[in-house]
Design an enzyme around this catalytic site. Structure first.
Site, PDB file in Angstrom:
ATOM      1  N   GLN A   1      -9.052   5.922  -3.171  1.00 45.49           N
ATOM      2  CA  GLN A   1      -7.744   5.286  -2.958  1.00 45.49           C
ATOM      3  C   GLN A   1      -7.022   5.812  -1.718  1.00 45.49           C
ATOM      4  O   GLN A   1      -6.063   5.184  -1.262  1.00 45.49           O
ATOM      5  CB  GLN A   1      -6.862   5.472  -4.204  1.00 45.49           C
ATOM      6  CG  GLN A   1      -6.394   6.899  -4.426  1.00 45.49           C
ATOM      7  CD  GLN A   1      -5.672   7.084  -5.754  1.00 45.49           C
ATOM      8  OE1 GLN A   1      -6.315   7.107  -6.811  1.00 45.49           O
ATOM      9  NE2 GLN A   1      -4.354   7.228  -5.720  1.00 45.49           N
TER      10      GLN A   1
ATOM     11  N   CYS B   1      -3.809   4.088  -7.761  1.00 41.21           N
ATOM     12  CA  CYS B   1      -4.756   4.393  -8.839  1.00 41.21           C
ATOM     13  C   CYS B   1      -4.823   3.268  -9.868  1.00 41.21           C
ATOM     14  O   CYS B   1      -5.889   2.919 -10.360  1.00 41.21           O
ATOM     15  CB  CYS B   1      -4.357   5.686  -9.530  1.00 41.21           C
ATOM     16  SG  CYS B   1      -2.670   5.636 -10.152  1.00 41.21           S
TER      17      CYS B   1
ATOM     18  N   HIS C   1      -1.258   8.815 -13.808  1.00 41.45           N
ATOM     19  CA  HIS C   1      -2.467   8.462 -13.071  1.00 41.45           C
ATOM     20  C   HIS C   1      -3.322   7.472 -13.871  1.00 41.45           C
ATOM     21  O   HIS C   1      -3.577   7.678 -15.050  1.00 41.45           O
ATOM     22  CB  HIS C   1      -3.254   9.742 -12.783  1.00 41.45           C
ATOM     23  CG  HIS C   1      -4.376   9.572 -11.809  1.00 41.45           C
ATOM     24  ND1 HIS C   1      -4.274   8.812 -10.667  1.00 41.45           N
ATOM     25  CD2 HIS C   1      -5.642  10.063 -11.810  1.00 41.45           C
ATOM     26  CE1 HIS C   1      -5.422   8.844 -10.006  1.00 41.45           C
ATOM     27  NE2 HIS C   1      -6.271   9.593 -10.683  1.00 41.45           N
TER      28      HIS C   1
ATOM     29  N   ASN D   1     -12.797   8.549 -11.635  1.00 41.19           N
ATOM     30  CA  ASN D   1     -11.580   8.664 -10.848  1.00 41.19           C
ATOM     31  C   ASN D   1     -11.744   7.833  -9.570  1.00 41.19           C
ATOM     32  O   ASN D   1     -12.825   7.278  -9.310  1.00 41.19           O
ATOM     33  CB  ASN D   1     -11.323  10.145 -10.525  1.00 41.19           C
ATOM     34  CG  ASN D   1      -9.878  10.415 -10.150  1.00 41.19           C
ATOM     35  OD1 ASN D   1      -9.061   9.506 -10.029  1.00 41.19           O
ATOM     36  ND2 ASN D   1      -9.548  11.693  -9.955  1.00 41.19           N
TER      37      ASN D   1
END
Ligand SMILES: *[C@@H]1O[C@H](CO)[C@@H](O)[C@H](O)[C@H]1NC(C)=O
Length: 328
Positions: free
Chosen positions: A129, A135, A275, A295
């Site tokens: 990102q 996110c 997140h 992630n």
């Protein structure tokens, strides 16, 4: 006794040498370039993070933690900056939830011990990102890529930039943050989301929406939420359906510098979610139950971009607080 003395002086020597070496390696590995004054500051932050890593890892080697830390791209950031720049989930704890809820279809005894949807082709490579609080867009594309794969047997990487630029009406704020459910809402209303290839990621909020109907890579008809805070239901959904979008509290130095092992953080809140990430499975390692989490900080963070987060530890870091997935 003598042996202890030698060991201590060896460690002291190597730690002192370590900083210069680690700093040089860090700068070249992540192509970091600073102005002179900034470099003094960044090196000092790096040095503090390195101390934190070394102390934590010594404790982990000693059996006091179930996970290890390491230098990564973010090792020159103090935690406050890291939180401000890298986290973008805008959780409103007071909002009432009117979304449809997931109802498990599988009985307890049918839940497998281990699930990893990467092995089944449901998951695209780890994305990055950059310094943008998007996110939530990556978490959204992650679960939709999985559901779209199951429907079409084609794994199509989907456009986060499309969501960043175009879902403001639904309440998202581009690089300033957003929510996965609001992104699902946009995709439904918009009759689709473009492919990554046709609408590539820029890590900036675009001035205008550049959605192109002919480039749609996936659609959805609705979305469902996992009953709030229920890890058992999250496990069943994860086993039954594929990757699930989740929000977590990631605002900790231990998360910033995570390298491997099963992550637990006493300071983690089940409510202060900041997140958006993707649960792609779960399992158990050396008696530690974990969620396998993708992630969006590139493949150099954590375990090739992934983290194993503690499972069934009172909804640690809020992983089951705001979980959802699209219906395609
Ligand atoms: C994939 O789709 C089929 C057909 O809709 C459905 O029966 C099945 O449960 C889905 N599998 C997963 C893992 O989502």
């Amino acid at each position: 006794m003598l042996r202890t003395v030698i060991a201590v002086s060896l460690v002291a020597c190597c730690l002192a040498l370590g900083l210069e070496e680690e700093w040089a390696t860090f700068k070249s590995q992540y192509s970091k370039q600073y102005l002179m004054a900034e470099e003094v500051y960044r090196k000092q932050v790096f040095s503090q993070n390195l101390d934190y890593i070394n102390i934590h890892n010594a404790e982990a080697d000693n059996g006091e933690h179930t996970f290890w830390l390491g230098v990564n791209e973010y090792a020159d950031m103090p935690i406050e900056e890291f939180k401000r720049v890298m986290l973008g989930y805008r959780f409103d704890a007071t909002a009432t939830n009117t979304n449809e809820l997931y109802v498990p279809q599988i009985p307890d005894e049918a839940v497998p011990k281990k699930v990893d949807w990467r092995e089944k082709g449901y998951v695209t490579p780890v994305k990055n990102q950059g310094q943008c609080g998007s996110c939530w867009a990556f978490s959204t594309t992650g679960s939709l890529e999985g559901q779209h794969f199951n429907k079409t047997k084609k794994l199509v990487s989907l456009s986060e930039q499309n969501l960043v630029d175009c879902s403001k009406k639904e309440g998202n704020m581009g690089c300033m943050g957003g929510l996965m459910d609001q992104a699902f809402k946009y995709i439904k209303k918009n009759h689709g989301i473009d492919t990554e290839a046709s609408y590539p990621y820029k890590a900036k909020t675009g001035r205008k929406c550049e959605f192109k109907q002919p480039e749609v890579g996936a659609t959805l008809t609705s979305w469902k939420d996992i009953p709030k805070g229920n890890e058992k239901d999250l496990q069943k959904a994860s086993a039954e359906l594929g990757p699930i979008s989740v929000a977590i509290d990631a605002g900790h130095q231990s998360f910033q510098l995570y390298k491997r092992g099963v992550y637990t953080e006493r300071e983690c809140s089940p409510k202060k979610l900041d997140h958006g990430v993707l649960v792609v499975g779960f399992g158990e390692e050396v008696a530690e139950k974990y969620w396998l989490v993708k992630n969006s900080w590139g493949a150099t963070w954590g375990q090739e971009g992934y983290i194993m987060m503690a499972r069934d530890k009172e909804n640690m870091c809020g992983i089951a607080t705001q979980a959802s997935y699209p219906i395609v």
